[in-house]
Scaffold this motif. Structure first.
Motif, PDB file in Angstrom:
ATOM      1  N   ARG A   1      40.901  35.482  40.808  1.00  0.00           N
ATOM      2  CA  ARG A   1      42.187  36.143  41.045  1.00  0.00           C
ATOM      3  C   ARG A   1      42.686  35.993  42.478  1.00  0.00           C
ATOM      4  O   ARG A   1      43.776  36.477  42.801  1.00  0.00           O
ATOM      5  CB  ARG A   1      42.067  37.627  40.685  1.00  0.00           C
TER       6      ARG A   1
ATOM      7  N   ARG B   1      46.582  25.344  52.201  1.00  0.00           N
ATOM      8  CA  ARG B   1      47.026  26.065  50.992  1.00  0.00           C
ATOM      9  C   ARG B   1      47.532  25.096  49.908  1.00  0.00           C
ATOM     10  O   ARG B   1      48.516  25.370  49.215  1.00  0.00           O
ATOM     11  CB  ARG B   1      48.095  27.089  51.353  1.00  0.00           C
TER      12      ARG B   1
ATOM     13  N   ARG C   1      50.189  25.238  42.490  1.00  0.00           N
ATOM     14  CA  ARG C   1      50.452  26.250  41.450  1.00  0.00           C
ATOM     15  C   ARG C   1      51.896  26.745  41.516  1.00  0.00           C
ATOM     16  O   ARG C   1      52.525  27.027  40.484  1.00  0.00           O
ATOM     17  CB  ARG C   1      49.483  27.419  41.594  1.00  0.00           C
TER      18      ARG C   1
ATOM     19  N   ASP D   1      44.177  34.099  45.719  1.00  0.00           N
ATOM     20  CA  ASP D   1      44.977  32.930  46.068  1.00  0.00           C
ATOM     21  C   ASP D   1      44.422  32.165  47.265  1.00  0.00           C
ATOM     22  O   ASP D   1      44.746  30.986  47.452  1.00  0.00           O
ATOM     23  CB  ASP D   1      46.424  33.358  46.388  1.00  0.00           C
ATOM     24  N   ASN D   2      43.612  32.836  48.077  1.00  0.00           N
ATOM     25  CA  ASN D   2      43.116  32.186  49.297  1.00  0.00           C
ATOM     26  C   ASN D   2      41.781  31.460  49.070  1.00  0.00           C
ATOM     27  O   ASN D   2      41.041  31.207  50.004  1.00  0.00           O
ATOM     28  CB  ASN D   2      42.966  33.204  50.430  1.00  0.00           C
TER      29      ASN D   2
ATOM     30  N   GLU E   1      47.451  26.551  46.264  1.00  0.00           N
ATOM     31  CA  GLU E   1      48.530  27.536  46.092  1.00  0.00           C
ATOM     32  C   GLU E   1      49.876  26.839  45.917  1.00  0.00           C
ATOM     33  O   GLU E   1      50.691  27.211  45.061  1.00  0.00           O
ATOM     34  CB  GLU E   1      48.607  28.446  47.314  1.00  0.00           C
TER      35      GLU E   1
END
Length: 329
Positions: free
Chosen positions: A282, A123, A129, A284-285, A126
């Protein structure tokens, strides 16, 4: 004695300066200094004046362009490994030789594939961000939990140069190597990589923790990972694609990612690039990159040198080393 006329070489995109300089020395090179992609009409114009056309993977050299090309066009020396952007049958019918630049991007692409694999499993995008947005509140024992890749099964779809280079990297990270390929690799390669061959792609997909797409885009591999095959993946599985977007049914993939039916994806290529499915943006994964798997300075220069060698060899009356052979057409 009359000096031999230099061939007109039309280059469709901006290449590294060192490559363009050498082309100017050797050929009557027509460069694209502003790097604006040529329109279909401009590609036709280029094909009508060029002795050699040097397109890139973003230039679709279709049958119409080849049909309208001038009789002097004898070589399409593509700057890139894939040739799915060129109508090979039309080129063969016109007696036009096609070359590409294989081999020089192997390590760069394998590096990026491994980076995407790590990024999506841990991740990384993520987390980056989260920090940039100012929402990170500090370390916590259950914050931003990903998955370790050590001990996981990696299924490689396409065990060519890049697939094997990826396997070597993944083994160093403790992954178990599995693969599906049109042909089984040599026994010594399997032994070196400790790789398990699956004749059935369906059976392999149903058992993997990570699946990496490393096969070329051909009519036979279009949507090879169809909705039916994607549904064979287990919910904790990750997909990485640094090959071609058309190999995966992107609509089906996006739907399954949004529903949590697949854990995540690392995508460097897209089915309709440069357009990207807005729904993917859109999620996140998903880690999304702008087709930069081979984007190293060294790699681009090596590609340019291969193009120059292919052109020079052809102009000198010999078979270029990277000719796309008829069996691939």
């Amino acid at each position: 004695m009359t000096e031999k006329k230099k061939p007109i070489v039309v280059v469709t995109r901006k290449l590294p300066d060192v490559v363009e300089t050498r082309m100017m020395e050797l050929f009557d090179a027509r460069l694209n200094s502003d790097d604006a992609p040529l329109t279909h009409a401009q590609l036709i114009e280029a094909a009508q004046v060029a002795d050699v056309l040097v397109p890139t993977v973003t230039d679709r050299i279709d049958g119409d362009i080849i049909e309208k090309a001038g009789p002097q066009l004898r070589l399409i020396a593509s700057f890139g490994t894939g040739v799915d952007h060129i109508d090979l049958k039309a080129a063969r019918a016109r007696g036009i030789t096609v070359t590409n630049t294989p081999g020089v991007l192997t390590e760069d692409t394998a590096d990026m594939t491994m980076a995407l694999l790590l990024a999506v499993a841990r991740r990384l995008a993520e987390g980056e961000r989260l920090v940039r947005s100012g929402q990170w509140k500090g370390w916590g024992p259950t914050t931003m939990l990903g998955h370790r890749i050590w001990g996981k099964r990696l299924g490689i779809l396409g065990m060519g140069r890049i697939g094997q280079a990826l396997a070597r990297r993944a083994r160093a990270f403790g992954m178990s190597i599995h693969y599906h390929n049109r042909r089984r690799v040599y026994p010594d390669v399997e032994k070196e990589l400790e790789a398990t061959y699956w004749e059935s792609l369906d059976q392999m997909l149903a058992r993997m923790d990570v699946v990496s797409i490393n096969c070329p885009h051909t009519p036979a591999t279009y949507h090879l990972l169809s909705e039916r095959r994607l549904k064979l993946l287990r919910p904790h599985c990750y997909i990485v694609n640094t090959s071609r977007g058309e190999v995966i049914d992107e609509t089906a993939l996006t739907k399954m990612l949004s529903k949590g039916e697949i854990a995540g994806a690392g995508l460097d290529v897209f089915e309709h690039e440069p357009a990207v499915n807005p729904k993917l943006l859109r999620l996140d994964n998903v880690v999304l990159l702008p087709h930069m798997g081979s984007a190293t300075i060294e790699g681009r220069i090596d590609m340019g040198e291969k193009v120059i060698i292919n052109i020079k060899t052809f102009v000198d009356g010999h078979a270029p080393p990277d000719r796309v052979i008829e069996t691939l057409l």
